[in-house]
Scaffold this motif. Structure first.
Motif: not given
Length: 519
Positions: A483-495
Protein backbone atom coordinates in the motif's frame (compact mmCIF):
# COMPACT_ATOMS: atom_id res chain seq x y z
CA UNK A 1 25.37 6.80 19.72
CA UNK A 2 25.03 3.28 21.03
CA UNK A 3 21.88 1.52 19.85
CA UNK A 4 21.17 -2.17 19.92
CA UNK A 5 18.33 -3.10 17.55
CA UNK A 6 15.41 -5.31 18.46
CA UNK A 7 16.29 -7.83 15.83
CA UNK A 8 19.42 -8.73 17.81
CA UNK A 9 17.50 -10.31 20.64
CA UNK A 10 16.31 -13.87 20.25
CA UNK A 11 15.70 -14.53 23.93
CA UNK A 12 13.40 -17.41 24.72
CA UNK A 13 11.31 -15.92 27.49
CA UNK A 14 12.39 -12.30 27.90
CA UNK A 15 10.65 -9.50 26.05
CA UNK A 16 13.55 -7.08 25.77
CA UNK A 17 14.87 -6.90 22.23
CA UNK A 18 17.82 -4.77 23.30
CA UNK A 19 19.87 -7.06 25.39
CA UNK A 20 21.96 -9.48 23.48
CA UNK A 21 21.89 -12.97 25.03
CA UNK A 22 25.24 -14.48 25.12
CA UNK A 23 24.72 -15.99 28.01
CA UNK A 24 33.49 -37.93 36.48
CA UNK A 25 36.05 -40.67 36.51
CA UNK A 26 35.85 -44.15 37.93
CA UNK A 27 32.63 -46.06 38.63
CA UNK A 28 31.54 -49.27 40.29
CA UNK A 29 29.87 -52.40 38.90
CA UNK A 30 33.14 -53.92 37.71
CA UNK A 31 34.27 -51.12 35.39
CA UNK A 32 37.29 -49.06 36.28
CA UNK A 33 36.52 -46.29 33.73
CA UNK A 34 33.28 -45.59 31.88
CA UNK A 35 33.47 -43.34 28.79
CA UNK A 36 31.61 -40.06 29.15
CA UNK A 37 29.31 -40.82 26.22
CA UNK A 38 28.07 -43.86 28.18
CA UNK A 39 28.07 -42.39 31.67
CA UNK A 40 26.70 -39.01 30.70
CA UNK A 41 27.10 -36.24 33.24
CA UNK A 42 25.80 -32.83 34.05
CA UNK A 43 24.76 -31.14 30.82
CA UNK A 44 25.92 -34.02 28.63
CA UNK A 45 23.74 -34.86 25.65
CA UNK A 46 24.55 -38.04 23.72
CA UNK A 47 25.15 -37.54 19.98
CA UNK A 48 21.98 -39.47 19.13
CA UNK A 49 19.89 -36.83 20.92
CA UNK A 50 21.50 -33.84 19.21
CA UNK A 51 20.09 -31.79 16.35
CA UNK A 52 22.67 -31.30 13.59
CA UNK A 53 22.23 -27.71 12.47
CA UNK A 54 23.53 -25.75 9.47
CA UNK A 55 23.64 -21.96 9.75
CA UNK A 56 22.81 -20.24 6.46
CA UNK A 57 23.64 -16.55 6.35
CA UNK A 58 26.37 -15.79 8.88
CA UNK A 59 26.86 -12.06 8.65
CA UNK A 60 26.53 -9.98 11.81
CA UNK A 61 23.05 -11.16 12.80
CA UNK A 62 23.72 -14.70 11.64
CA UNK A 63 26.83 -14.81 13.82
CA UNK A 64 24.82 -13.71 16.85
CA UNK A 65 22.11 -16.26 16.22
CA UNK A 66 24.67 -19.01 15.65
CA UNK A 67 26.36 -18.28 18.97
CA UNK A 68 23.02 -18.42 20.74
CA UNK A 69 22.18 -21.83 19.29
CA UNK A 70 25.65 -23.22 20.01
CA UNK A 71 24.96 -22.59 23.70
CA UNK A 72 22.13 -25.15 23.52
CA UNK A 73 23.46 -28.54 24.72
CA UNK A 74 21.43 -30.53 22.18
CA UNK A 75 22.61 -28.51 19.16
CA UNK A 76 25.53 -29.67 17.05
CA UNK A 77 26.66 -27.08 14.52
CA UNK A 78 27.89 -28.98 11.47
CA UNK A 79 28.02 -26.39 8.67
CA UNK A 80 27.95 -22.68 7.88
CA UNK A 81 27.03 -21.02 4.62
CA UNK A 82 27.40 -17.44 3.39
CA UNK A 83 27.97 -15.74 0.06
CA UNK A 84 30.70 -13.67 1.72
CA UNK A 85 33.94 -15.42 2.56
CA UNK A 86 34.84 -12.81 5.17
CA UNK A 87 34.24 -9.14 5.81
CA UNK A 88 35.44 -6.66 8.41
CA UNK A 89 32.66 -4.10 7.96
CA UNK A 90 29.76 -5.73 9.81
CA UNK A 91 28.12 -3.54 12.48
CA UNK A 92 28.56 -4.39 16.15
CA UNK A 93 26.10 -2.89 18.63
CA UNK A 94 28.80 -2.45 21.26
CA UNK A 95 32.60 -2.19 21.00
CA UNK A 96 34.26 -5.63 20.92
CA UNK A 97 30.83 -7.33 20.79
CA UNK A 98 31.81 -10.24 18.53
CA UNK A 99 35.04 -10.98 20.39
CA UNK A 100 33.40 -10.81 23.81
CA UNK A 101 30.53 -13.05 22.71
CA UNK A 102 32.86 -15.73 21.34
CA UNK A 103 35.05 -15.62 24.44
CA UNK A 104 31.93 -16.15 26.54
CA UNK A 105 30.90 -19.14 24.43
CA UNK A 106 34.33 -20.72 24.71
CA UNK A 107 34.78 -19.83 28.38
CA UNK A 108 38.02 -17.92 27.79
CA UNK A 109 39.18 -14.40 28.58
CA UNK A 110 41.66 -13.84 25.78
CA UNK A 111 42.02 -14.41 22.07
CA UNK A 112 39.60 -13.76 19.19
CA UNK A 113 40.29 -10.01 19.21
CA UNK A 114 40.56 -10.12 15.42
CA UNK A 115 36.76 -10.50 15.32
CA UNK A 116 36.37 -6.94 16.61
CA UNK A 117 38.61 -4.39 14.88
CA UNK A 118 36.22 -1.74 16.27
CA UNK A 119 36.70 0.71 13.40
CA UNK A 120 33.95 3.39 13.52
CA UNK A 121 31.11 2.78 11.03
CA UNK A 122 28.71 5.60 10.19
CA UNK A 123 25.49 3.75 9.28
CA UNK A 124 23.41 6.92 9.05
CA UNK A 125 23.99 10.60 9.82
CA UNK A 126 22.93 9.94 13.43
CA UNK A 127 24.09 6.38 14.08
CA UNK A 128 27.72 5.39 14.49
CA UNK A 129 28.72 1.86 15.52
CA UNK A 130 31.93 -0.18 15.42
CA UNK A 131 33.08 -2.80 12.93
CA UNK A 132 33.23 -6.55 13.39
CA UNK A 133 34.36 -9.52 11.30
CA UNK A 134 31.83 -12.07 10.01
CA UNK A 135 31.25 -14.38 7.05
CA UNK A 136 31.57 -18.10 6.41
CA UNK A 137 35.29 -18.48 7.22
CA UNK A 138 35.24 -16.57 10.55
CA UNK A 139 32.11 -18.47 11.64
CA UNK A 140 33.63 -21.79 10.58
CA UNK A 141 36.63 -20.99 12.81
CA UNK A 142 34.32 -20.14 15.71
CA UNK A 143 32.43 -23.43 15.45
CA UNK A 144 35.64 -25.43 15.10
CA UNK A 145 37.21 -23.61 18.04
CA UNK A 146 34.17 -24.24 20.21
CA UNK A 147 33.94 -27.98 19.62
CA UNK A 148 37.70 -28.56 19.49
CA UNK A 149 37.90 -27.19 23.03
CA UNK A 150 35.43 -29.86 24.18
CA UNK A 151 36.77 -32.93 22.36
CA UNK A 152 39.78 -35.18 22.67
CA UNK A 153 42.34 -34.65 19.94
CA UNK A 154 41.20 -36.03 16.61
CA UNK A 155 37.60 -36.71 17.66
CA UNK A 156 36.00 -33.61 16.12
CA UNK A 157 35.74 -33.77 12.32
CA UNK A 158 35.23 -30.04 11.83
CA UNK A 159 32.57 -27.66 10.55
CA UNK A 160 31.93 -27.46 6.79
CA UNK A 161 31.68 -24.12 4.99
CA UNK A 162 29.71 -23.39 1.82
CA UNK A 163 29.12 -20.43 -0.49
CA UNK A 164 25.83 -21.74 -1.98
CA UNK A 165 23.00 -23.03 0.23
CA UNK A 166 21.89 -25.38 -2.53
CA UNK A 167 25.29 -27.06 -2.54
CA UNK A 168 25.12 -27.36 1.25
CA UNK A 169 21.71 -29.07 1.12
CA UNK A 170 22.92 -31.44 -1.59
CA UNK A 171 26.28 -32.42 -0.09
CA UNK A 172 25.89 -32.13 3.70
CA UNK A 173 23.97 -35.34 4.31
CA UNK A 174 24.02 -35.27 8.11
CA UNK A 175 22.05 -32.05 8.75
CA UNK A 176 18.69 -32.27 10.48
CA UNK A 177 17.82 -28.57 10.48
CA UNK A 178 18.84 -25.17 9.16
CA UNK A 179 18.82 -21.70 10.69
CA UNK A 180 18.21 -19.01 8.06
CA UNK A 181 19.71 -15.55 8.63
CA UNK A 182 20.07 -14.23 5.09
CA UNK A 183 18.73 -10.99 3.63
CA UNK A 184 14.92 -10.89 3.56
CA UNK A 185 14.68 -11.60 -0.17
CA UNK A 186 16.44 -14.97 0.28
CA UNK A 187 14.39 -16.23 3.24
CA UNK A 188 11.83 -17.99 1.05
CA UNK A 189 14.32 -19.55 -1.37
CA UNK A 190 16.46 -21.03 1.39
CA UNK A 191 13.54 -22.12 3.58
CA UNK A 192 11.69 -23.75 0.68
CA UNK A 193 14.76 -25.66 -0.50
CA UNK A 194 15.49 -26.88 3.03
CA UNK A 195 11.93 -27.99 3.76
CA UNK A 196 11.72 -29.82 0.43
CA UNK A 197 14.84 -31.73 1.52
CA UNK A 198 13.06 -32.69 4.74
CA UNK A 199 15.02 -30.30 6.97
CA UNK A 200 13.50 -28.44 9.90
CA UNK A 201 13.76 -24.64 9.53
CA UNK A 202 14.21 -21.73 11.93
CA UNK A 203 14.01 -18.44 10.01
CA UNK A 204 14.70 -14.85 10.89
CA UNK A 205 11.91 -12.34 10.54
CA UNK A 206 10.13 -11.29 8.44
CA UNK A 207 9.28 -14.78 7.23
CA UNK A 208 9.43 -13.72 3.58
CA UNK A 209 10.03 -10.73 1.33
CA UNK A 210 6.78 -10.87 -0.66
CA UNK A 211 3.16 -11.87 -0.08
CA UNK A 212 3.34 -14.66 -2.67
CA UNK A 213 6.40 -16.10 -0.91
CA UNK A 214 4.54 -16.11 2.42
CA UNK A 215 1.67 -18.04 0.87
CA UNK A 216 4.01 -20.52 -0.82
CA UNK A 217 6.21 -21.09 2.23
CA UNK A 218 3.15 -21.84 4.39
CA UNK A 219 2.01 -24.37 1.78
CA UNK A 220 5.40 -26.12 1.70
CA UNK A 221 5.54 -26.25 5.50
CA UNK A 222 2.09 -27.85 5.55
CA UNK A 223 3.00 -30.38 2.86
CA UNK A 224 6.35 -31.44 4.31
CA UNK A 225 5.38 -31.48 7.99
CA UNK A 226 8.83 -30.41 9.17
CA UNK A 227 9.26 -28.33 12.33
CA UNK A 228 9.27 -24.61 11.51
CA UNK A 229 9.66 -21.50 13.62
CA UNK A 230 10.20 -17.78 13.07
CA UNK A 231 12.60 -15.74 15.21
CA UNK A 232 9.89 -13.78 17.03
CA UNK A 233 10.58 -14.56 20.67
CA UNK A 234 7.61 -12.61 22.05
CA UNK A 235 5.23 -15.25 20.65
CA UNK A 236 6.57 -17.54 23.38
CA UNK A 237 6.53 -14.91 26.12
CA UNK A 238 4.52 -14.60 29.31
CA UNK A 239 3.47 -11.08 28.31
CA UNK A 240 1.77 -12.25 25.11
CA UNK A 241 -0.19 -14.82 27.09
CA UNK A 242 -1.21 -12.23 29.67
CA UNK A 243 -2.44 -9.89 26.94
CA UNK A 244 -4.53 -12.65 25.40
CA UNK A 245 -6.02 -13.62 28.77
CA UNK A 246 -6.74 -10.00 29.73
CA UNK A 247 -8.39 -9.07 26.44
CA UNK A 248 -10.34 -12.33 26.13
CA UNK A 249 -11.65 -11.92 29.69
CA UNK A 250 -12.98 -8.42 28.86
CA UNK A 251 -10.44 -6.40 30.86
CA UNK A 252 -10.94 -3.37 28.61
CA UNK A 253 -14.12 -4.46 26.84
CA UNK A 254 -14.33 -5.11 23.10
CA UNK A 255 -11.19 -3.83 21.36
CA UNK A 256 -11.97 -1.66 18.34
CA UNK A 257 -8.67 0.11 17.76
CA UNK A 258 -4.92 -0.59 18.02
CA UNK A 259 -2.00 1.81 17.61
CA UNK A 260 1.62 0.70 17.21
CA UNK A 261 4.65 2.96 16.72
CA UNK A 262 8.34 2.41 16.01
CA UNK A 263 11.31 4.77 15.85
CA UNK A 264 12.80 2.73 12.99
CA UNK A 265 14.38 3.01 10.49
CA UNK A 266 17.92 3.81 11.52
CA UNK A 267 19.34 2.64 8.22
CA UNK A 268 19.13 4.76 5.05
CA UNK A 269 15.71 4.98 3.37
CA UNK A 270 14.01 7.56 1.17
CA UNK A 271 16.95 7.73 -1.25
CA UNK A 272 17.60 7.18 -4.93
CA UNK A 273 19.22 4.03 -6.24
CA UNK A 274 23.01 4.47 -6.60
CA UNK A 275 24.16 5.04 -10.18
CA UNK A 276 27.84 4.16 -9.72
CA UNK A 277 29.24 0.66 -10.16
CA UNK A 278 31.94 -0.32 -7.69
CA UNK A 279 34.37 -3.27 -7.72
CA UNK A 280 32.94 -6.35 -6.02
CA UNK A 281 34.94 -7.04 -2.83
CA UNK A 282 37.15 -10.12 -2.87
CA UNK A 283 35.34 -13.14 -1.48
CA UNK A 284 31.80 -11.85 -2.10
CA UNK A 285 29.59 -13.74 -4.55
CA UNK A 286 27.53 -10.79 -5.72
CA UNK A 287 25.28 -12.83 -8.02
CA UNK A 288 24.35 -15.17 -5.16
CA UNK A 289 23.80 -12.23 -2.81
CA UNK A 290 21.26 -10.75 -5.25
CA UNK A 291 19.23 -13.97 -5.18
CA UNK A 292 15.87 -13.54 -6.97
CA UNK A 293 16.30 -9.75 -7.27
CA UNK A 294 17.03 -8.13 -10.66
CA UNK A 295 20.70 -7.88 -11.59
CA UNK A 296 22.46 -4.59 -10.89
CA UNK A 297 26.06 -3.45 -10.39
CA UNK A 298 27.60 -3.85 -6.95
CA UNK A 299 27.54 -0.82 -4.68
CA UNK A 300 28.29 -0.68 -0.96
CA UNK A 301 25.06 1.28 -0.47
CA UNK A 302 23.31 -2.10 -0.43
CA UNK A 303 25.26 -4.04 2.20
CA UNK A 304 25.89 -5.05 4.89
CA UNK A 305 22.91 -4.25 7.15
CA UNK A 306 21.70 -1.26 5.10
CA UNK A 307 19.94 -3.61 2.65
CA UNK A 308 16.79 -3.37 4.82
CA UNK A 309 15.86 -0.02 3.30
CA UNK A 310 15.96 -1.25 -0.32
CA UNK A 311 12.77 -2.64 -1.79
CA UNK A 312 14.45 -5.50 -3.68
CA UNK A 313 16.28 -6.84 -0.63
CA UNK A 314 14.54 -5.82 2.61
CA UNK A 315 11.11 -4.95 3.97
CA UNK A 316 11.84 -1.61 5.60
CA UNK A 317 10.89 -0.60 9.12
CA UNK A 318 7.53 -2.35 8.91
CA UNK A 319 9.05 -5.69 7.92
CA UNK A 320 11.84 -5.47 10.44
CA UNK A 321 9.85 -4.37 13.47
CA UNK A 322 6.24 -5.19 12.62
CA UNK A 323 7.10 -8.89 12.63
CA UNK A 324 7.22 -8.66 16.42
CA UNK A 325 4.15 -6.57 17.15
CA UNK A 326 1.89 -8.00 14.44
CA UNK A 327 2.41 -11.46 15.91
CA UNK A 328 1.20 -10.30 19.32
CA UNK A 329 -1.74 -8.34 17.89
CA UNK A 330 -2.89 -11.25 15.71
CA UNK A 331 -2.89 -13.60 18.69
CA UNK A 332 -4.57 -11.25 21.17
CA UNK A 333 -7.31 -10.16 18.77
CA UNK A 334 -7.62 -13.42 16.76
CA UNK A 335 -7.13 -11.50 13.54
CA UNK A 336 -7.28 -12.89 10.05
CA UNK A 337 -6.86 -11.07 6.73
CA UNK A 338 -7.69 -7.33 6.56
CA UNK A 339 -10.42 -5.95 4.33
CA UNK A 340 -8.35 -2.98 3.22
CA UNK A 341 -5.05 -1.17 3.76
CA UNK A 342 -4.00 2.40 3.02
CA UNK A 343 -0.85 4.37 3.72
CA UNK A 344 0.57 7.86 3.79
CA UNK A 345 4.28 8.60 3.86
CA UNK A 346 7.13 10.95 3.21
CA UNK A 347 8.45 11.04 -0.37
CA UNK A 348 8.24 7.70 -2.16
CA UNK A 349 11.08 6.37 -4.31
CA UNK A 350 11.04 3.49 -6.76
CA UNK A 351 13.81 1.55 -5.05
CA UNK A 352 13.78 2.46 -1.36
CA UNK A 353 11.17 2.69 1.38
CA UNK A 354 10.15 6.14 2.68
CA UNK A 355 11.73 7.65 5.76
CA UNK A 356 8.41 7.69 7.66
CA UNK A 357 4.94 6.27 7.11
CA UNK A 358 1.49 5.74 8.61
CA UNK A 359 -0.35 2.57 7.56
CA UNK A 360 -4.01 1.87 8.39
CA UNK A 361 -5.55 -1.59 8.35
CA UNK A 362 -9.27 -2.40 8.60
CA UNK A 363 -10.10 -5.87 9.93
CA UNK A 364 -13.58 -7.42 9.91
CA UNK A 365 -15.45 -8.80 12.92
CA UNK A 366 -14.36 -12.26 14.13
CA UNK A 367 -17.05 -14.19 16.00
CA UNK A 368 -18.02 -12.00 18.95
CA UNK A 369 -15.06 -9.66 18.42
CA UNK A 370 -15.92 -6.38 16.63
CA UNK A 371 -14.16 -4.89 13.59
CA UNK A 372 -10.73 -3.42 14.37
CA UNK A 373 -8.84 -0.42 13.02
CA UNK A 374 -5.10 -0.89 13.37
CA UNK A 375 -2.68 1.96 12.67
CA UNK A 376 1.09 1.58 12.29
CA UNK A 377 3.52 4.53 12.64
CA UNK A 378 7.26 4.57 11.92
CA UNK A 379 10.09 7.02 11.29
CA UNK A 380 9.44 8.87 14.55
CA UNK A 381 5.73 9.42 13.91
CA UNK A 382 3.34 8.38 16.68
CA UNK A 383 -0.33 8.63 17.70
CA UNK A 384 -1.82 11.27 19.98
CA UNK A 385 -1.12 10.80 23.67
CA UNK A 386 -4.04 9.09 25.47
CA UNK A 387 -5.81 11.21 28.06
CA UNK A 388 -5.65 8.37 30.59
CA UNK A 389 -1.84 8.40 30.78
CA UNK A 390 -0.47 10.38 33.73
CA UNK A 391 1.27 13.61 32.76
CA UNK A 392 4.52 12.61 34.49
CA UNK A 393 4.85 9.37 32.48
CA UNK A 394 6.37 9.10 28.98
CA UNK A 395 4.08 7.94 26.21
CA UNK A 396 5.91 4.75 25.31
CA UNK A 397 6.03 1.14 26.39
CA UNK A 398 7.59 0.29 29.73
CA UNK A 399 11.21 -0.80 29.31
CA UNK A 400 11.61 0.81 25.90
CA UNK A 401 14.83 2.77 25.45
CA UNK A 402 13.36 4.50 22.42
CA UNK A 403 10.03 6.14 21.65
CA UNK A 404 8.07 2.99 20.79
CA UNK A 405 4.93 1.30 22.03
CA UNK A 406 1.67 -0.56 21.47
CA UNK A 407 -1.78 0.64 22.59
CA UNK A 408 -4.98 -1.43 22.69
CA UNK A 409 -8.15 0.68 22.87
CA UNK A 410 -11.30 -1.01 24.17
CA UNK A 411 -14.79 0.20 25.01
CA UNK A 412 -13.95 0.17 28.73
CA UNK A 413 -10.26 0.96 28.90
CA UNK A 414 -6.80 0.95 27.35
CA UNK A 415 -3.71 -1.26 27.64
CA UNK A 416 -0.27 0.28 27.04
CA UNK A 417 2.61 -2.10 26.28
CA UNK A 418 6.15 -2.18 25.05
CA UNK A 419 6.40 -2.27 21.28
CA UNK A 420 5.94 -6.04 21.01
CA UNK A 421 3.44 -6.42 23.85
CA UNK A 422 5.90 -6.58 26.72
CA UNK A 423 5.06 -5.22 30.18
CA UNK A 424 1.32 -4.74 29.53
CA UNK A 425 -0.52 -2.43 31.93
CA UNK A 426 -3.89 -0.78 32.13
CA UNK A 427 -3.91 3.01 32.15
CA UNK A 428 -4.31 5.07 34.24
CA UNK A 429 -2.19 3.44 36.95
CA UNK A 430 -5.11 3.45 39.40
CA UNK A 431 -6.98 1.11 37.10
CA UNK A 432 -4.03 -1.28 37.03
CA UNK A 433 -3.78 -1.28 40.83
CA UNK A 434 -7.43 -2.33 41.12
CA UNK A 435 -7.27 -4.89 38.31
CA UNK A 436 -8.21 -8.46 39.21
CA UNK A 437 -6.03 -10.72 37.10
CA UNK A 438 -8.00 -13.39 35.20
CA UNK A 439 -6.98 -17.06 35.52
CA UNK A 440 -4.01 -18.25 33.51
CA UNK A 441 -5.70 -20.47 30.94
CA UNK A 442 -3.08 -20.67 28.17
CA UNK A 443 -0.22 -23.18 28.24
CA UNK A 444 3.13 -21.52 28.90
CA UNK A 445 6.11 -21.89 26.57
CA UNK A 446 9.62 -23.21 27.28
CA UNK A 447 10.92 -20.53 24.90
CA UNK A 448 10.96 -19.75 21.20
CA UNK A 449 14.10 -21.66 20.24
CA UNK A 450 13.32 -24.49 22.67
CA UNK A 451 9.87 -24.99 21.13
CA UNK A 452 11.54 -25.54 17.77
CA UNK A 453 14.37 -27.78 18.97
CA UNK A 454 11.94 -30.00 20.87
CA UNK A 455 9.82 -30.31 17.72
CA UNK A 456 12.92 -31.14 15.67
CA UNK A 457 13.55 -34.04 18.05
CA UNK A 458 10.05 -35.43 17.62
CA UNK A 459 8.06 -33.46 20.19
CA UNK A 460 4.34 -33.42 19.51
CA UNK A 461 3.78 -29.73 20.33
CA UNK A 462 3.84 -27.58 17.21
CA UNK A 463 6.01 -24.46 17.59
CA UNK A 464 3.87 -21.37 18.13
CA UNK A 465 5.65 -19.35 15.46
CA UNK A 466 5.29 -22.04 12.80
CA UNK A 467 5.26 -21.01 9.14
CA UNK A 468 1.59 -21.82 8.62
CA UNK A 469 0.49 -19.34 11.28
CA UNK A 470 3.18 -16.80 10.48
CA UNK A 471 2.43 -16.97 6.76
CA UNK A 472 -0.88 -15.20 7.30
CA UNK A 473 0.67 -12.65 9.67
CA UNK A 474 3.43 -11.96 7.15
CA UNK A 475 0.96 -11.52 4.27
CA UNK A 476 -0.83 -8.80 6.25
CA UNK A 477 2.42 -7.19 7.33
CA UNK A 478 3.75 -6.98 3.78
CA UNK A 479 0.45 -5.71 2.45
CA UNK A 480 1.27 -2.49 4.31
CA UNK A 481 4.45 -2.12 2.25
CA UNK A 482 2.47 -2.77 -0.92
CA UNK A 483 0.00 0.00 0.00
CA UNK A 484 2.86 2.38 0.79
CA UNK A 485 4.60 1.75 -2.52
CA UNK A 486 1.33 1.87 -4.49
CA UNK A 487 0.31 5.13 -2.85
CA UNK A 488 -3.38 4.18 -2.71
CA UNK A 489 -5.95 2.35 -0.60
CA UNK A 490 -6.02 -1.35 -1.39
CA UNK A 491 -9.02 -3.63 -0.96
CA UNK A 492 -7.77 -7.14 -0.31
CA UNK A 493 -9.03 -10.48 -1.60
CA UNK A 494 -6.99 -12.97 0.40
CA UNK A 495 -8.58 -16.07 -1.13
CA UNK A 496 -7.31 -15.04 -4.56
CA UNK A 497 -4.22 -13.17 -3.28
CA UNK A 498 -5.32 -10.10 -5.19
CA UNK A 499 -5.60 -6.35 -4.74
CA UNK A 500 -9.06 -5.81 -6.16
CA UNK A 501 -8.53 -2.23 -7.22
CA UNK A 502 -4.88 -1.95 -8.24
CA UNK A 503 -2.96 -3.68 -11.01
CA UNK A 504 0.08 -1.66 -9.93
CA UNK A 505 -0.06 -3.16 -6.42
CA UNK A 506 -0.26 -6.64 -7.93
CA UNK A 507 3.28 -6.20 -9.24
CA UNK A 508 4.51 -6.08 -5.63
CA UNK A 509 2.31 -8.93 -4.38
CA UNK A 510 3.93 -11.42 -6.73
CA UNK A 511 6.89 -9.75 -8.43
CA UNK A 512 8.87 -11.49 -11.14
CA UNK A 513 11.77 -13.60 -9.93
CA UNK A 514 15.11 -13.87 -11.66
CA UNK A 515 15.61 -17.02 -13.73
CA UNK A 516 16.74 -19.93 -11.59
CA UNK A 517 15.12 -18.57 -8.42
CA UNK A 518 11.53 -19.76 -8.83
CA UNK A 519 9.87 -21.25 -5.77
Amino acid sequence: MKIQPKSVNIANNGLSRRKFLAQSGAAALGFSIIPRHVLGGVGHVPPSDKVNVAFIGVGAQGLRVMLHFLHEPDVQGVAVCDVNKSGANYPQWAPHEFCNSVQKLLGVTSGWDWLSPDVPLQLTHSLQVTSGVAGREPCQKIVDGYYASQQRSGQYRGCSAFNDFRELLEKQKDIDAVVVCTTDNLHASVSAAAMQKGKHVFCQKPLTHTIYEARRIAEIARQTGVATQIAVGNQASEATRLLCEWIWSGAIGPVREVKNWSSRPYWPQGIERPKDAQPVPDGLDWDQWLGPAPVRPYNNAYLPFVWRGWGDFGCGALGDMGSYSFDTIFRALKLEAPLSVEASSTDRYDDSYPMASIIRYDFPARGEMPPVKFTWYDGGLKPARPEELEANLPFKGEGEEEDEGLLFIGDRGKILCAFNGGHPRLIPDEKMKNFQQPPKTLPRSPGNEREWLDACKGGKTKPGGNFEFEGQVTETLLLGNVATRAGQRITWDRANMKANNSDFAQNYIRPERRAGWQL
